[in-house]
Design a protein around this motif. Structure first.
Motif, PDB file in Angstrom:
ATOM      1  N   LEU A  50       0.833  -1.208   0.000  1.00 42.80           N
ATOM      2  CA  LEU A  50       0.000   0.000   0.000  1.00 42.80           C
ATOM      3  C   LEU A  50       0.869   1.260   0.000  1.00 42.80           C
ATOM      4  O   LEU A  50       0.642   2.195  -0.781  1.00 42.80           O
ATOM      5  CB  LEU A  50      -0.916  -0.019   1.226  1.00 42.80           C
ATOM      6  CG  LEU A  50      -2.069   0.996   1.261  1.00 42.80           C
ATOM      7  CD1 LEU A  50      -3.088   0.686   0.186  1.00 42.80           C
ATOM      8  CD2 LEU A  50      -2.742   0.964   2.627  1.00 42.80           C
ATOM      9  N   VAL A  51       1.889   1.273   0.850  1.00 44.00           N
ATOM     10  CA  VAL A  51       2.772   2.440   0.929  1.00 44.00           C
ATOM     11  C   VAL A  51       3.591   2.593  -0.349  1.00 44.00           C
ATOM     12  O   VAL A  51       3.788   3.705  -0.858  1.00 44.00           O
ATOM     13  CB  VAL A  51       3.686   2.325   2.158  1.00 44.00           C
ATOM     14  CG1 VAL A  51       4.720   3.439   2.172  1.00 44.00           C
ATOM     15  CG2 VAL A  51       2.862   2.373   3.431  1.00 44.00           C
ATOM     16  N   ALA A  52       4.089   1.479  -0.901  1.00 43.00           N
ATOM     17  CA  ALA A  52       4.897   1.548  -2.120  1.00 43.00           C
ATOM     18  C   ALA A  52       4.091   2.082  -3.295  1.00 43.00           C
ATOM     19  O   ALA A  52       4.586   2.889  -4.093  1.00 43.00           O
ATOM     20  CB  ALA A  52       5.458   0.161  -2.444  1.00 43.00           C
ATOM     21  N   ALA A  53       2.836   1.640  -3.419  1.00 41.70           N
ATOM     22  CA  ALA A  53       1.998   2.138  -4.512  1.00 41.70           C
ATOM     23  C   ALA A  53       1.710   3.626  -4.355  1.00 41.70           C
ATOM     24  O   ALA A  53       1.710   4.392  -5.333  1.00 41.70           O
ATOM     25  CB  ALA A  53       0.691   1.346  -4.565  1.00 41.70           C
ATOM     26  N   ARG A  68      -1.797   4.535 -13.950  1.00 41.07           N
ATOM     27  CA  ARG A  68      -2.834   3.500 -13.827  1.00 41.07           C
ATOM     28  C   ARG A  68      -2.318   2.259 -13.120  1.00 41.07           C
ATOM     29  O   ARG A  68      -3.016   1.654 -12.306  1.00 41.07           O
ATOM     30  CB  ARG A  68      -3.358   3.135 -15.219  1.00 41.07           C
ATOM     31  CG  ARG A  68      -4.221   4.213 -15.850  1.00 41.07           C
ATOM     32  CD  ARG A  68      -4.636   3.846 -17.251  1.00 41.07           C
ATOM     33  NE  ARG A  68      -3.476   3.754 -18.140  1.00 41.07           N
ATOM     34  CZ  ARG A  68      -3.545   3.471 -19.429  1.00 41.07           C
ATOM     35  NH1 ARG A  68      -4.718   3.233 -19.981  1.00 41.07           N
ATOM     36  NH2 ARG A  68      -2.453   3.432 -20.167  1.00 41.07           N
ATOM     37  N   ALA A  69      -1.071   1.836 -13.414  1.00 41.85           N
ATOM     38  CA  ALA A  69      -0.527   0.646 -12.761  1.00 41.85           C
ATOM     39  C   ALA A  69      -0.365   0.873 -11.259  1.00 41.85           C
ATOM     40  O   ALA A  69      -0.678  -0.005 -10.447  1.00 41.85           O
ATOM     41  CB  ALA A  69       0.821   0.282 -13.389  1.00 41.85           C
ATOM     42  N   ALA A  70       0.106   2.062 -10.886  1.00 36.67           N
ATOM     43  CA  ALA A  70       0.259   2.352  -9.456  1.00 36.67           C
ATOM     44  C   ALA A  70      -1.099   2.389  -8.760  1.00 36.67           C
ATOM     45  O   ALA A  70      -1.250   1.906  -7.633  1.00 36.67           O
ATOM     46  CB  ALA A  70       0.999   3.681  -9.273  1.00 36.67           C
ATOM     47  N   TRP A  71      -2.095   2.983  -9.424  1.00 36.48           N
ATOM     48  CA  TRP A  71      -3.439   3.005  -8.846  1.00 36.48           C
ATOM     49  C   TRP A  71      -3.989   1.586  -8.692  1.00 36.48           C
ATOM     50  O   TRP A  71      -4.686   1.273  -7.712  1.00 36.48           O
ATOM     51  CB  TRP A  71      -4.375   3.819  -9.719  1.00 36.48           C
ATOM     52  CG  TRP A  71      -4.448   5.269  -9.380  1.00 36.48           C
ATOM     53  CD1 TRP A  71      -4.138   6.332 -10.157  1.00 36.48           C
ATOM     54  CD2 TRP A  71      -4.889   5.830  -8.118  1.00 36.48           C
ATOM     55  NE1 TRP A  71      -4.330   7.521  -9.480  1.00 36.48           N
ATOM     56  CE2 TRP A  71      -4.798   7.237  -8.240  1.00 36.48           C
ATOM     57  CE3 TRP A  71      -5.322   5.281  -6.927  1.00 36.48           C
ATOM     58  CZ2 TRP A  71      -5.142   8.089  -7.186  1.00 36.48           C
ATOM     59  CZ3 TRP A  71      -5.666   6.131  -5.883  1.00 36.48           C
ATOM     60  CH2 TRP A  71      -5.573   7.513  -6.028  1.00 36.48           C
ATOM     61  N   PRO A 109       1.118 -13.942  -1.187  1.00 34.30           N
ATOM     62  CA  PRO A 109       2.551 -13.648  -1.318  1.00 34.30           C
ATOM     63  C   PRO A 109       3.014 -13.504  -2.761  1.00 34.30           C
ATOM     64  O   PRO A 109       3.777 -12.591  -3.089  1.00 34.30           O
ATOM     65  CB  PRO A 109       3.222 -14.836  -0.617  1.00 34.30           C
ATOM     66  CG  PRO A 109       2.206 -15.303   0.365  1.00 34.30           C
ATOM     67  CD  PRO A 109       0.892 -15.109  -0.302  1.00 34.30           C
ATOM     68  N   ALA A 110       2.551 -14.390  -3.631  1.00 35.79           N
ATOM     69  CA  ALA A 110       2.947 -14.284  -5.035  1.00 35.79           C
ATOM     70  C   ALA A 110       2.383 -13.018  -5.665  1.00 35.79           C
ATOM     71  O   ALA A 110       3.060 -12.335  -6.442  1.00 35.79           O
ATOM     72  CB  ALA A 110       2.476 -15.520  -5.807  1.00 35.79           C
ATOM     73  N   LEU A 111       1.129 -12.679  -5.331  1.00 33.75           N
ATOM     74  CA  LEU A 111       0.527 -11.471  -5.883  1.00 33.75           C
ATOM     75  C   LEU A 111       1.247 -10.224  -5.386  1.00 33.75           C
ATOM     76  O   LEU A 111       1.521  -9.290  -6.152  1.00 33.75           O
ATOM     77  CB  LEU A 111      -0.955 -11.418  -5.493  1.00 33.75           C
ATOM     78  CG  LEU A 111      -1.764 -10.238  -6.059  1.00 33.75           C
ATOM     79  CD1 LEU A 111      -1.819 -10.308  -7.565  1.00 33.75           C
ATOM     80  CD2 LEU A 111      -3.175 -10.246  -5.482  1.00 33.75           C
ATOM     81  N   GLY A 116       4.937  -5.622  -6.134  1.00 38.34           N
ATOM     82  CA  GLY A 116       6.117  -4.864  -5.727  1.00 38.34           C
ATOM     83  C   GLY A 116       7.171  -4.793  -6.810  1.00 38.34           C
ATOM     84  O   GLY A 116       7.802  -3.755  -7.019  1.00 38.34           O
ATOM     85  N   THR A 117       7.364  -5.906  -7.537  1.00 36.86           N
ATOM     86  CA  THR A 117       8.349  -5.909  -8.620  1.00 36.86           C
ATOM     87  C   THR A 117       7.946  -4.967  -9.738  1.00 36.86           C
ATOM     88  O   THR A 117       8.768  -4.205 -10.260  1.00 36.86           O
ATOM     89  CB  THR A 117       8.510  -7.331  -9.173  1.00 36.86           C
ATOM     90  OG1 THR A 117       8.872  -8.216  -8.107  1.00 36.86           O
ATOM     91  CG2 THR A 117       9.575  -7.374 -10.244  1.00 36.86           C
ATOM     92  N   LEU A 118       6.672  -4.971 -10.122  1.00 29.62           N
ATOM     93  CA  LEU A 118       6.217  -4.075 -11.185  1.00 29.62           C
ATOM     94  C   LEU A 118       6.285  -2.616 -10.758  1.00 29.62           C
ATOM     95  O   LEU A 118       6.597  -1.746 -11.569  1.00 29.62           O
ATOM     96  CB  LEU A 118       4.790  -4.448 -11.594  1.00 29.62           C
ATOM     97  CG  LEU A 118       4.625  -5.821 -12.257  1.00 29.62           C
ATOM     98  CD1 LEU A 118       3.163  -6.069 -12.591  1.00 29.62           C
ATOM     99  CD2 LEU A 118       5.476  -5.909 -13.526  1.00 29.62           C
TER     100      LEU A 118
END
Length: 232
Positions: A50-53, A68-71, A109-111, A116-118
């Motif tokens: 949440l904080v990273a986005a 859009r990806a961050a949102w 975890p995978a999601l 986070g990687t994207l």
């Protein structure tokens, strides 16, 4: 006499809300079969995403890049946190968690790793060095017109240089054209621009360029150039 410290109500509210959300996510993960340290890792993963986005949104907005990806990842993390709060409010029997919820918790975890990687590999705010081609279109050099004397053939004799007549006594030479006065920048605007530049450098690790400074301050191009010259 030192003033007594003031309590920030917004900070206190944020701490309380974060603690409650953290506890709800832990309880839901434990009920879904993620016991031990794994149940504590789930709320940390959700809050970090949440904080990273949100931080990526704040970095992309000033440069006008797509957000859009961050949102999307911000909404995913918010839905996970809000869903845990609602599920642990008595609407879900934590003693008999349905299979679909167990699947969602196990797949988180995978999601979260994918999100986070994207977010890390999203294009950050464009940083162009001063005077580089990225700062603006390259100017085409226009050749200066050649004097008429140079267009003559080599066979023609070169004219003798004329000696300039000395000025007559008492005759004043024409005054040269006054140089344009520099742009006057208020000191308050320079201080504000320096804070913006320092914040930009702290977030991106690179000095701010003139175009970004002009967009952040909302000033004309000539005024942004004058401010950048004072910040250099």
């Amino acid at each position: 006499m030192r003033a007594a410290p003031r309590v920030d109500a917004v900070l206190v509210q944020a701490v309380i809300a974060g603690a409650l959300s953290f506890a709800h996510l832990h309880d839901l993960a434990a009920a879904a079969g993620q016991d031990g340290w794994k149940a504590w890792a789930y709320p940390i993963s959700v809050d970090l995403l949440l904080v990273a986005a949100w931080r990526r949104l704040r970095m992309l907005r000033p440069s006008g890049q797509p957000v859009r990806a961050a949102w999307f990842w911000f909404a995913v993390a918010l839905a996970a946190s809000l869903g845990a709060n609602v599920a642990t409010a008595g609407l879900l029997d934590l003693g008999d968690v349905p299979a679909w919820l167990r699947i969602l918790v196990a797949g988180w975890p995978a999601l979260a790793f994918l999100g986070g990687t994207l977010l890390v590999h999203l294009p950050a705010q464009a940083e162009a060095p001063q005077g580089s081609a990225a700062a603006g279109p390259a100017e085409t050099a226009v050749p200066e017109p050649r004097p008429a004397a140079e267009s003559k053939t080599e066979s023609s004799p070169e004219p003798q240089p004329e000696v300039a007549d000395a000025p007559e006594p008492g005759r004043e030479l024409p005054a040269s054209a006054p140089s344009p006065s520099p742009v006057s920048v208020p000191a308050a605007l320079v201080d504000h621009a320096r804070k913006v530049a320092d914040d930009h450098h702290a977030r991106t690790g690179a000095p701010i360029d003139t175009d970004t400074l002009r967009a952040r301050l909302g000033v004309p191009a000539h005024l942004a150039d004058a401010i950048a010259a004072q910040l250099a």
